[in-house]
Design a protein around this motif. Structure first.
Motif, PDB file in Angstrom:
ATOM      1  N   SER A 289       8.561 -10.412   1.671  1.00 56.18           N
ATOM      2  CA  SER A 289       7.596 -11.093   1.777  1.00 56.18           C
ATOM      3  C   SER A 289       6.840 -10.065   2.469  1.00 56.18           C
ATOM      4  O   SER A 289       5.798  -9.827   3.143  1.00 56.18           O
ATOM      5  N   SER A 290       7.878  -8.969   2.708  1.00 51.66           N
ATOM      6  CA  SER A 290       6.919  -7.585   2.930  1.00 51.66           C
ATOM      7  C   SER A 290       6.068  -7.670   1.725  1.00 51.66           C
ATOM      8  O   SER A 290       4.832  -7.212   1.936  1.00 51.66           O
ATOM      9  N   LEU A 291       6.549  -7.401   0.704  1.00 48.21           N
ATOM     10  CA  LEU A 291       5.239  -7.704  -0.546  1.00 48.21           C
ATOM     11  C   LEU A 291       3.881  -8.427   0.029  1.00 48.21           C
ATOM     12  O   LEU A 291       2.977  -8.150  -0.217  1.00 48.21           O
ATOM     13  N   LEU A 292       4.586  -9.314   0.445  1.00 50.39           N
ATOM     14  CA  LEU A 292       3.287 -10.491   0.349  1.00 50.39           C
ATOM     15  C   LEU A 292       2.221 -10.173   1.560  1.00 50.39           C
ATOM     16  O   LEU A 292       1.632 -10.064   1.455  1.00 50.39           O
ATOM     17  N   GLN A 293       3.117  -9.676   2.690  1.00 50.41           N
ATOM     18  CA  GLN A 293       2.313  -8.621   4.140  1.00 50.41           C
ATOM     19  C   GLN A 293       1.041  -7.449   3.307  1.00 50.41           C
ATOM     20  O   GLN A 293       0.553  -6.820   4.137  1.00 50.41           O
ATOM     21  N   THR A 294       2.077  -6.589   2.655  1.00 54.61           N
ATOM     22  CA  THR A 294       1.109  -6.645   1.641  1.00 54.61           C
ATOM     23  C   THR A 294      -0.055  -6.616   0.749  1.00 54.61           C
ATOM     24  O   THR A 294      -1.176  -5.977   1.011  1.00 54.61           O
ATOM     25  N   ALA A 295       0.372  -7.180   1.006  1.00 52.66           N
ATOM     26  CA  ALA A 295      -0.704  -7.985  -0.312  1.00 52.66           C
ATOM     27  C   ALA A 295      -1.672  -8.879   0.114  1.00 52.66           C
ATOM     28  O   ALA A 295      -3.320  -8.483  -0.126  1.00 52.66           O
ATOM     29  N   VAL A 296      -1.282  -9.502   1.525  1.00 54.55           N
ATOM     30  CA  VAL A 296      -2.489  -9.787   2.820  1.00 54.55           C
ATOM     31  C   VAL A 296      -3.597  -8.988   3.764  1.00 54.55           C
ATOM     32  O   VAL A 296      -4.325  -8.978   3.149  1.00 54.55           O
ATOM     33  N   SER A 297      -2.728  -8.380   3.667  1.00 56.87           N
ATOM     34  CA  SER A 297      -3.364  -7.317   3.950  1.00 56.87           C
ATOM     35  C   SER A 297      -4.651  -6.455   3.295  1.00 56.87           C
ATOM     36  O   SER A 297      -5.742  -6.132   3.864  1.00 56.87           O
ATOM     37  N   LEU A 298      -4.126  -6.294   1.812  1.00 56.10           N
ATOM     38  CA  LEU A 298      -5.000  -5.660   1.110  1.00 56.10           C
ATOM     39  C   LEU A 298      -5.637  -6.653   0.913  1.00 56.10           C
ATOM     40  O   LEU A 298      -7.236  -6.337   0.421  1.00 56.10           O
TER      41      LEU A 298
ATOM     42  N   SER B  96       0.643 -17.981  -0.265  1.00 55.93           N
ATOM     43  CA  SER B  96       2.853 -18.238  -0.086  1.00 55.93           C
ATOM     44  C   SER B  96       3.018 -17.252  -0.378  1.00 55.93           C
ATOM     45  O   SER B  96       4.965 -17.024  -0.044  1.00 55.93           O
ATOM     46  N   GLN B  97       3.117 -16.386  -1.706  1.00 58.95           N
ATOM     47  CA  GLN B  97       4.025 -15.997  -2.536  1.00 58.95           C
ATOM     48  C   GLN B  97       2.974 -14.794  -3.170  1.00 58.95           C
ATOM     49  O   GLN B  97       2.402 -14.665  -4.493  1.00 58.95           O
TER      50      GLN B  97
END
Length: 206
Positions: free
Chosen positions: A10-19, A36-37
């Motif tokens: 989920s923190s990876l997803l947050q990183t990706a989404v903010s990017l 989603s993932q």
């Protein structure tokens, strides 16, 4: 129970989404997409080649700005295609567009995370985005060439962008915005083009 994996993803997803959010052309896109993932791409070969590329160019006198890592995006309909790129890398002859350079000598990759297709994204559609690290190197602005005599990679440069791409109006037609916001990236040595330019490194799939 406590699942460190899910927390990590989920923190990876947050990183990706903010990017992704920071790479939108149109600010309204923030509300249009759901992710989603995210999966991190673990490929040491690509990482070390990206590093080697940076070191070689630094030795050749490139500026820090030219060596800066930025992000660029590819979209695939199917997970297999996305995985393929993460394993084999982004290879020449993979693009259906050709206006910035010969697709047999370089690769195309999108600058904006919300502008990944020549046509608008329809509601309910899904796909896989591969986020890549990119070192643009020396960038040459070229005029778009819609003829069949393709623009060749420019000696001494690593990347082409469209003349109009510096300032893509987010209200321009989708196809136009997509074409104008592509990077055409190549690596040419001794007159022959690398099958897979080292300056693109798949980083995450979302």
């Amino acid at each position: 129970g406590f699942h460190p994996e899910s927390e990590e993803s989920s923190s990876l997803l947050q990183t990706a989404v903010s990017l992704l959010h920071s790479s939108y052309l149109d600010s309204e896109s923030q509300d249009s997409f759901q992710y989603s993932q995210a999966v991190l791409v673990e490929n040491d070969v690509f990482r070390s080649e990206l590093k080697a590329f940076a070191q070689a160019k630094e030795a050749a006198g490139y500026s820090q700005e030219e060596l800066e890592e930025t992000f660029a995006f590819l979209l695939f309909d199917h997970e297999e295609e996305a995985k393929e790129v993460c394993q084999a890398g982004l290879r020449v002859n993979s693009s259906s567009i050709s206006m910035l350079g010969d697709p047999a000598k370089g690769v195309y990759i999108s600058k904006y995370a919300d502008c990944l297709l020549p046509r608008p994204w329809y509601h309910g559609r899904s796909g896989y985005i591969v986020i890549c690290k990119l070192i643009k190197g020396k960038v040459r602005v070229v005029s778009e060439n819609h003829t069949t005599s393709y623009t060749c990679p420019s000696p001494g440069y690593d990347c082409h962008v469209a003349v109009s791409g510096e300032n893509v109006p987010s209200k321009s037609s989708h196809c136009q915005a997509f074409e104008q916001s592509q990077y055409y990236v190549y690596e040419v040595s001794d007159g022959s083009a690398a099958e897979r330019p080292r300056q693109i490194c798949p980083y995450m799939v979302i």
